[in-house]
Design an enzyme around this catalytic site. Structure first.
Site, PDB file in Angstrom:
ATOM      1  N   LYS A  67       0.836  -1.196   0.000  1.00 12.59           N
ATOM      2  CA  LYS A  67       0.000   0.000   0.000  1.00 12.59           C
ATOM      3  C   LYS A  67       0.880   1.259   0.000  1.00 12.59           C
ATOM      4  O   LYS A  67       2.102   1.164   0.203  1.00 12.59           O
ATOM      5  CB  LYS A  67      -0.925  -0.048   1.224  1.00 12.59           C
ATOM      6  CG  LYS A  67      -1.912  -1.231   1.194  1.00 12.59           C
ATOM      7  CD  LYS A  67      -2.819  -1.233   2.418  1.00 12.59           C
ATOM      8  CE  LYS A  67      -3.811  -2.378   2.397  1.00 12.59           C
ATOM      9  NZ  LYS A  67      -4.708  -2.385   3.573  1.00 12.59           N
ATOM     10  N   HIS A 107      -1.629  -5.398   1.661  1.00 14.03           N
ATOM     11  CA  HIS A 107      -2.857  -6.182   1.536  1.00 14.03           C
ATOM     12  C   HIS A 107      -2.509  -7.595   1.107  1.00 14.03           C
ATOM     13  O   HIS A 107      -1.590  -7.808   0.332  1.00 14.03           O
ATOM     14  CB  HIS A 107      -3.770  -5.547   0.464  1.00 14.03           C
ATOM     15  CG  HIS A 107      -4.881  -6.470   0.053  1.00 14.03           C
ATOM     16  ND1 HIS A 107      -6.071  -6.539   0.743  1.00 14.03           N
ATOM     17  CD2 HIS A 107      -4.966  -7.394  -0.947  1.00 14.03           C
ATOM     18  CE1 HIS A 107      -6.845  -7.460   0.181  1.00 14.03           C
ATOM     19  NE2 HIS A 107      -6.195  -7.977  -0.844  1.00 14.03           N
ATOM     20  N   TYR A 125     -12.551  -2.867  -2.713  1.00 19.80           N
ATOM     21  CA  TYR A 125     -13.096  -2.861  -1.343  1.00 19.80           C
ATOM     22  C   TYR A 125     -14.625  -2.801  -1.332  1.00 19.80           C
ATOM     23  O   TYR A 125     -15.211  -2.307  -0.363  1.00 19.80           O
ATOM     24  CB  TYR A 125     -12.507  -1.675  -0.565  1.00 19.80           C
ATOM     25  CG  TYR A 125     -11.074  -1.902  -0.130  1.00 19.80           C
ATOM     26  CD1 TYR A 125     -10.727  -2.984   0.680  1.00 19.80           C
ATOM     27  CD2 TYR A 125     -10.061  -1.035  -0.503  1.00 19.80           C
ATOM     28  CE1 TYR A 125      -9.412  -3.200   1.081  1.00 19.80           C
ATOM     29  CE2 TYR A 125      -8.733  -1.244  -0.091  1.00 19.80           C
ATOM     30  CZ  TYR A 125      -8.430  -2.335   0.696  1.00 19.80           C
ATOM     31  OH  TYR A 125      -7.131  -2.545   1.112  1.00 19.80           O
ATOM     32  N   ASN A 156      -1.669   0.015   7.305  1.00 22.63           N
ATOM     33  CA  ASN A 156      -1.145  -1.327   7.616  1.00 22.63           C
ATOM     34  C   ASN A 156      -0.274  -1.933   6.515  1.00 22.63           C
ATOM     35  O   ASN A 156      -0.110  -3.151   6.433  1.00 22.63           O
ATOM     36  CB  ASN A 156      -2.276  -2.260   8.046  1.00 22.63           C
ATOM     37  CG  ASN A 156      -3.320  -2.449   6.969  1.00 22.63           C
ATOM     38  OD1 ASN A 156      -3.243  -1.832   5.905  1.00 22.63           O
ATOM     39  ND2 ASN A 156      -4.287  -3.300   7.228  1.00 22.63           N
ATOM     40  N   GLU A 171      -9.230 -10.978  -7.014  1.00 27.38           N
ATOM     41  CA  GLU A 171      -8.412  -9.766  -6.929  1.00 27.38           C
ATOM     42  C   GLU A 171      -7.336  -9.728  -8.018  1.00 27.38           C
ATOM     43  O   GLU A 171      -7.053  -8.670  -8.580  1.00 27.38           O
ATOM     44  CB  GLU A 171      -7.806  -9.663  -5.525  1.00 27.38           C
ATOM     45  CG  GLU A 171      -8.892  -9.388  -4.473  1.00 27.38           C
ATOM     46  CD  GLU A 171      -8.431  -9.564  -3.029  1.00 27.38           C
ATOM     47  OE1 GLU A 171      -7.256  -9.900  -2.799  1.00 27.38           O
ATOM     48  OE2 GLU A 171      -9.269  -9.366  -2.131  1.00 27.38           O
TER      49      GLU A 171
HETATM   50  P1  IDP Z   1      -7.938  -7.241   5.572  1.00 34.64           P
HETATM   51  O1  IDP Z   1      -7.203  -6.172   4.828  1.00 34.64           O
HETATM   52  O2  IDP Z   1      -7.091  -7.866   6.642  1.00 34.64           O
HETATM   53  O3  IDP Z   1      -8.584  -8.257   4.682  1.00 34.64           O
HETATM   54  P2  IDP Z   1     -10.527  -5.943   6.002  1.00 34.64           P
HETATM   55  O4  IDP Z   1     -11.410  -6.054   7.200  1.00 34.64           O
HETATM   56  O5  IDP Z   1     -11.016  -6.543   4.707  1.00 34.64           O
HETATM   57  O6  IDP Z   1      -9.116  -6.531   6.410  1.00 34.64           O
HETATM   58  O7  IDP Z   1     -10.227  -4.400   5.778  1.00 34.64           O
HETATM   59  C1  IDP Z   1      -9.637  -3.958   4.607  1.00 34.64           C
HETATM   60  C2  IDP Z   1      -8.728  -2.812   4.920  1.00 34.64           C
HETATM   61  O8  IDP Z   1      -9.513  -1.751   5.435  1.00 34.64           O
HETATM   62  C3  IDP Z   1      -7.691  -3.085   6.007  1.00 34.64           C
HETATM   63  O9  IDP Z   1      -6.531  -3.698   5.503  1.00 34.64           O
HETATM   64  C4  IDP Z   1      -7.417  -1.696   6.520  1.00 34.64           C
HETATM   65  O10 IDP Z   1      -6.501  -1.007   5.648  1.00 34.64           O
HETATM   66  C5  IDP Z   1      -8.778  -1.029   6.406  1.00 34.64           C
HETATM   67  N1  IDP Z   1      -9.527  -1.069   7.664  1.00 34.64           N
HETATM   68  C6  IDP Z   1     -10.131  -2.131   8.222  1.00 34.64           C
HETATM   69  N2  IDP Z   1     -10.727  -1.787   9.382  1.00 34.64           N
HETATM   70  C7  IDP Z   1     -10.496  -0.459   9.533  1.00 34.64           C
HETATM   71  C8  IDP Z   1     -10.863   0.498  10.549  1.00 34.64           C
HETATM   72  O11 IDP Z   1     -11.511   0.181  11.549  1.00 34.64           O
HETATM   73  N3  IDP Z   1     -10.416   1.774  10.360  1.00 34.64           N
HETATM   74  C9  IDP Z   1      -9.687   2.148   9.280  1.00 34.64           C
HETATM   75  N4  IDP Z   1      -9.326   1.286   8.313  1.00 34.64           N
HETATM   76  C10 IDP Z   1      -9.720  -0.004   8.431  1.00 34.64           C
END
Ligand code: IDP
Length: 162
Positions: free
Chosen positions: A20, A126, A60, A123, A137
């Site tokens: 990212k 992905h 997303y 984070n 994807e």
């Molecule tokens: P994943 O990336 O581990 O599959 P998901 O729940 O699908 O997790 O969320 C996608 C992305 O959305 C996460 O990697 C993160 O960047 C963002 N995200 C998830 N939860 C939050 C939140 O509570 N606040 C801000 N960003 C979030």
């Protein structure tokens, strides 16, 4: 052909991994590629991309109703990303382990998110959460012509597939 080389990597499991924008700013692209190479997975697609907003929204789509969705899309298009398709036995689960949990505030040391992520909104990388989503994807982010079929000569030494 050497044992294993014909049938490739024990089936065709693939995952989509994406560094990212914060991962690029931190200079982590090489490190992330190395983790997958060292684990014996095969790179099938790789590109640097300034993500169009619509593509980020498609990626997303399941999170559309979440309160953080607008910020998430803004974050993903805030700078270039590096898109990768990796193949190998169990690559989806391995990628999840190598990269770690979604929220870097619950860190697993030794993982990319645990060592280099700061918070859930930053984070670093992905990874797909299932083989089905891996295929979805990869199809979303890569054209067929950008995915390369090739055999890595070390494969039969790393995997005992026949
Ligand atoms: P994943 O990336 O581990 O599959 P998901 O729940 O699908 O997790 O969320 C996608 C992305 O959305 C996460 O990697 C993160 O960047 C963002 N995200 C998830 N939860 C939050 C939140 O509570 N606040 C801000 N960003 C979030």
């Amino acid at each position: 052909p050497l044992p294993g080389s014909k049938s490739g990597l024990g089936g065709s499991e693939r995952t989509y991994v994406m560094v990212k924008p914060d991962g690029l700013q931190q200079g982590l692209v090489g490190e992330i590629i190395s983790m997958f190479e060292h684990k014996g997975f095969v790179l099938k697609g790789l590109k640097l991309l300034q993500t169009p907003e619509e593509l980020a929204q498609n990626h997303y789509f399941e999170l559309k109703e979440k309160p953080f969705y607008p910020k998430l899309v803004k974050y993903i298009i805030s700078g270039p990303v590096v898109c990768m398709a990796w193949q190998g036995p169990g690559v989806v689960a391995s990628a999840r382990k190598l990269i770690g949990v979604t929220n870097p505030l619950q860190p697993e040391p030794g993982t990319i998110c645990g060592d280099f992520g700061t918070e859930v909104g930053r984070n670093v990388v992905h990874r797909s959460d299932s083989p089905e989503n891996g295929e979805r994807e990869i199809a979303l982010w890569f054209k067929d012509s950008e995915l390369v079929e090739w055999e890595q000569c070390i494969t039969p030494w790393l995997w005992s597939w026949q």
